[in-house]
Motif scaffolding. Structure first.
Motif, PDB file in Angstrom:
ATOM      1  N   PRO A   1       0.811  -1.231   0.000  1.00 11.41           N
ATOM      2  CA  PRO A   1       0.000   0.000   0.000  1.00 11.41           C
ATOM      3  C   PRO A   1       0.839   1.273   0.000  1.00 11.41           C
ATOM      4  O   PRO A   1       2.018   1.266   0.338  1.00 11.41           O
ATOM      5  CB  PRO A   1      -0.788  -0.122   1.307  1.00 11.41           C
ATOM      6  CG  PRO A   1       0.145  -0.865   2.213  1.00 11.41           C
ATOM      7  CD  PRO A   1       0.805  -1.890   1.316  1.00 11.41           C
ATOM      8  N   ASP A   2       0.183   2.369  -0.368  1.00 11.16           N
ATOM      9  CA  ASP A   2       0.808   3.688  -0.305  1.00 11.16           C
ATOM     10  C   ASP A   2       0.688   4.276   1.097  1.00 11.16           C
ATOM     11  O   ASP A   2       1.473   5.146   1.477  1.00 11.16           O
ATOM     12  CB  ASP A   2       0.142   4.639  -1.293  1.00 11.16           C
ATOM     13  CG  ASP A   2       0.222   4.125  -2.716  1.00 11.16           C
ATOM     14  OD1 ASP A   2       1.361   3.946  -3.202  1.00 11.16           O
ATOM     15  OD2 ASP A   2      -0.834   3.888  -3.331  1.00 11.16           O
ATOM     16  N   LEU A   3      -0.317   3.811   1.840  1.00 14.70           N
ATOM     17  CA  LEU A   3      -0.569   4.371   3.153  1.00 14.70           C
ATOM     18  C   LEU A   3      -1.179   3.332   4.077  1.00 14.70           C
ATOM     19  O   LEU A   3      -2.030   2.537   3.666  1.00 14.70           O
ATOM     20  CB  LEU A   3      -1.506   5.579   3.040  1.00 14.70           C
ATOM     21  CG  LEU A   3      -1.845   6.319   4.338  1.00 14.70           C
ATOM     22  CD1 LEU A   3      -1.774   7.831   4.115  1.00 14.70           C
ATOM     23  CD2 LEU A   3      -3.222   5.946   4.849  1.00 14.70           C
ATOM     24  N   LEU A   4      -0.728   3.337   5.324  1.00 16.00           N
ATOM     25  CA  LEU A   4      -1.302   2.494   6.375  1.00 16.00           C
ATOM     26  C   LEU A   4      -2.074   3.400   7.313  1.00 16.00           C
ATOM     27  O   LEU A   4      -1.508   4.276   7.967  1.00 16.00           O
ATOM     28  CB  LEU A   4      -0.197   1.750   7.131  1.00 16.00           C
ATOM     29  CG  LEU A   4      -0.648   0.849   8.289  1.00 16.00           C
ATOM     30  CD1 LEU A   4      -1.534  -0.288   7.774  1.00 16.00           C
ATOM     31  CD2 LEU A   4       0.556   0.297   9.033  1.00 16.00           C
ATOM     32  N   LEU A   5      -3.378   3.198   7.372  1.00 18.05           N
ATOM     33  CA  LEU A   5      -4.271   3.965   8.239  1.00 18.05           C
ATOM     34  C   LEU A   5      -4.472   3.131   9.503  1.00 18.05           C
ATOM     35  O   LEU A   5      -5.190   2.132   9.479  1.00 18.05           O
ATOM     36  CB  LEU A   5      -5.598   4.204   7.512  1.00 18.05           C
ATOM     37  CG  LEU A   5      -6.621   5.146   8.126  1.00 18.05           C
ATOM     38  CD1 LEU A   5      -6.052   6.550   8.295  1.00 18.05           C
ATOM     39  CD2 LEU A   5      -7.876   5.187   7.243  1.00 18.05           C
ATOM     40  N   VAL A   6      -3.814   3.505  10.601  1.00 17.55           N
ATOM     41  CA  VAL A   6      -3.718   2.617  11.760  1.00 17.55           C
ATOM     42  C   VAL A   6      -4.294   3.244  13.017  1.00 17.55           C
ATOM     43  O   VAL A   6      -4.075   4.421  13.310  1.00 17.55           O
ATOM     44  CB  VAL A   6      -2.239   2.209  11.988  1.00 17.55           C
ATOM     45  CG1 VAL A   6      -1.349   3.424  12.201  1.00 17.55           C
ATOM     46  CG2 VAL A   6      -2.095   1.245  13.161  1.00 17.55           C
ATOM     47  N   ASN A   7      -5.061   2.440  13.758  1.00 19.98           N
ATOM     48  CA  ASN A   7      -5.598   2.884  15.050  1.00 19.98           C
ATOM     49  C   ASN A   7      -4.453   3.081  16.032  1.00 19.98           C
ATOM     50  O   ASN A   7      -3.568   2.237  16.141  1.00 19.98           O
ATOM     51  CB  ASN A   7      -6.581   1.834  15.580  1.00 19.98           C
ATOM     52  CG  ASN A   7      -7.334   2.315  16.803  1.00 19.98           C
ATOM     53  OD1 ASN A   7      -6.761   2.583  17.860  1.00 19.98           O
ATOM     54  ND2 ASN A   7      -8.644   2.408  16.675  1.00 19.98           N
ATOM     55  N   VAL A   8      -4.485   4.170  16.780  1.00 19.65           N
ATOM     56  CA  VAL A   8      -3.380   4.462  17.705  1.00 19.65           C
ATOM     57  C   VAL A   8      -3.194   3.363  18.751  1.00 19.65           C
ATOM     58  O   VAL A   8      -2.102   3.178  19.276  1.00 19.65           O
ATOM     59  CB  VAL A   8      -3.573   5.814  18.430  1.00 19.65           C
ATOM     60  CG1 VAL A   8      -3.451   6.968  17.465  1.00 19.65           C
ATOM     61  CG2 VAL A   8      -4.905   5.863  19.166  1.00 19.65           C
ATOM     62  N   SER A   9      -4.260   2.612  19.051  1.00 18.33           N
ATOM     63  CA  SER A   9      -4.150   1.563  20.063  1.00 18.33           C
ATOM     64  C   SER A   9      -3.204   0.441  19.637  1.00 18.33           C
ATOM     65  O   SER A   9      -2.711  -0.315  20.476  1.00 18.33           O
ATOM     66  CB  SER A   9      -5.529   0.974  20.386  1.00 18.33           C
ATOM     67  OG  SER A   9      -6.065   0.306  19.251  1.00 18.33           O
ATOM     68  N   LEU A  10      -2.945   0.331  18.323  1.00 15.66           N
ATOM     69  CA  LEU A  10      -2.047  -0.706  17.820  1.00 15.66           C
ATOM     70  C   LEU A  10      -0.593  -0.256  17.760  1.00 15.66           C
ATOM     71  O   LEU A  10       0.315  -1.076  17.639  1.00 15.66           O
ATOM     72  CB  LEU A  10      -2.478  -1.151  16.418  1.00 15.66           C
ATOM     73  CG  LEU A  10      -3.819  -1.866  16.292  1.00 15.66           C
ATOM     74  CD1 LEU A  10      -4.111  -2.152  14.825  1.00 15.66           C
ATOM     75  CD2 LEU A  10      -3.832  -3.158  17.091  1.00 15.66           C
ATOM     76  N   LEU A  11      -0.352   1.043  17.879  1.00 14.46           N
ATOM     77  CA  LEU A  11       0.992   1.563  17.630  1.00 14.46           C
ATOM     78  C   LEU A  11       2.049   1.014  18.577  1.00 14.46           C
ATOM     79  O   LEU A  11       3.143   0.642  18.162  1.00 14.46           O
ATOM     80  CB  LEU A  11       0.987   3.097  17.707  1.00 14.46           C
ATOM     81  CG  LEU A  11       0.225   3.801  16.583  1.00 14.46           C
ATOM     82  CD1 LEU A  11       0.227   5.305  16.812  1.00 14.46           C
ATOM     83  CD2 LEU A  11       0.830   3.471  15.229  1.00 14.46           C
ATOM     84  N   ALA A  12       1.734   0.965  19.890  1.00  7.55           N
ATOM     85  CA  ALA A  12       2.748   0.543  20.859  1.00  7.55           C
ATOM     86  C   ALA A  12       3.065  -0.942  20.765  1.00  7.55           C
ATOM     87  O   ALA A  12       4.078  -1.391  21.294  1.00  7.55           O
ATOM     88  CB  ALA A  12       2.294   0.880  22.279  1.00  7.55           C
ATOM     89  N   THR A  13       2.207  -1.718  20.094  1.00  7.29           N
ATOM     90  CA  THR A  13       2.457  -3.157  19.951  1.00  7.29           C
ATOM     91  C   THR A  13       3.189  -3.479  18.659  1.00  7.29           C
ATOM     92  O   THR A  13       3.509  -4.634  18.406  1.00  7.29           O
ATOM     93  CB  THR A  13       1.133  -3.946  19.982  1.00  7.29           C
ATOM     94  OG1 THR A  13       0.313  -3.557  18.878  1.00  7.29           O
ATOM     95  CG2 THR A  13       0.378  -3.688  21.275  1.00  7.29           C
TER      96      THR A  13
END
Length: 202
Positions: free
Chosen positions: A51-63
């Motif tokens: 993909p060109d962009l990953l649209l990610v929920n902040v709750s997943l970032l630290a994992t």
């Protein structure tokens, strides 16, 4: 004709997935090619779709420990929390922008296009919170200091749980919150941060 932007959504909620899908249904230059609900799925879908962009929920970032296979993909965070809470999560991530879920759809559209081009886009509330936190002191709890000290001495999560008389999952939860607080995403980086700060919060 505009070049198509391929987007993968990374969010544990199927409701959010449906909402994002609806938001881009009539957007001719954005193609939502996948919806991942956990880290393993992010890796798989990034390898598959590039993909060109990953649209990610902040709750997943630290994992996202060492980062998924989307490490070279532009990342835009989504958050249902307020700006201050969101800013705490963003300390641990290498992203180019963040949008709050309660903002108008056109804001999400602009953010996706901007970040996909390699530029930055932050919601106003998030940007102000990030600026306010930039030089704010980081205060560790006694439990967090104890865990970092034992990790620095070579103890495992199992060892620490036994010494503190708590469940291993409790230690993992403590570490998760610690990663967010100090802006890292792994045990090694947390220990390095602790060493660099002399074993004291700054």
């Amino acid at each position: 004709m505009k070049e198509m932007i391929k987007v993968i959504l990374a969010d544990p909620s199927p409701v959010v997935g449906l909402g994002v899908q609806a938001a881009f249904k009539r957007t001719p230059d954005v193609d939502l090619v996948g919806h991942a609900t956990d880290i393993d799925q992010i890796d798989h879908q990034c390898r598959t779709h590039q993909p060109d962009l990953l649209l990610v929920n902040v709750s997943l970032l630290a994992t996202m420990q060492a980062g998924p296979n989307c490490s070279t993909t532009n990342m835009l965070a989504l958050s249902a929390a307020d700006g201050e809470t969101t800013a705490r999560y963003l300390r641990s991530a290498n992203i180019r922008g963040c949008v709050l879920l309660d903002e108008p759809i056109d804001v999400l559209h602009r953010a996706v296009r901007t970040v996909a081009r390699g530029s930055c886009f932050f919601s106003q509330d998030v940007w102000h919170a990030l600026q306010a936190r930039r030089d704010a002191p980081i205060e560790l709890t006694q439990r967090e200091r104890d865990i970092l000290t034992m990790l620095d001495q070579g103890a495992s999560i199992k060892d620490i749980a036994l010494l503190l008389h708590v469940a291993e999952q409790t230690i993992r939860n403590n570490l998760h919150n610690l990663y967010i607080k100090v802006g890292v995403n792994s045990q090694g980086k947390a220990v390095a941060w602790f060493r660099n700060h002399g074993g004291r919060e700054r």
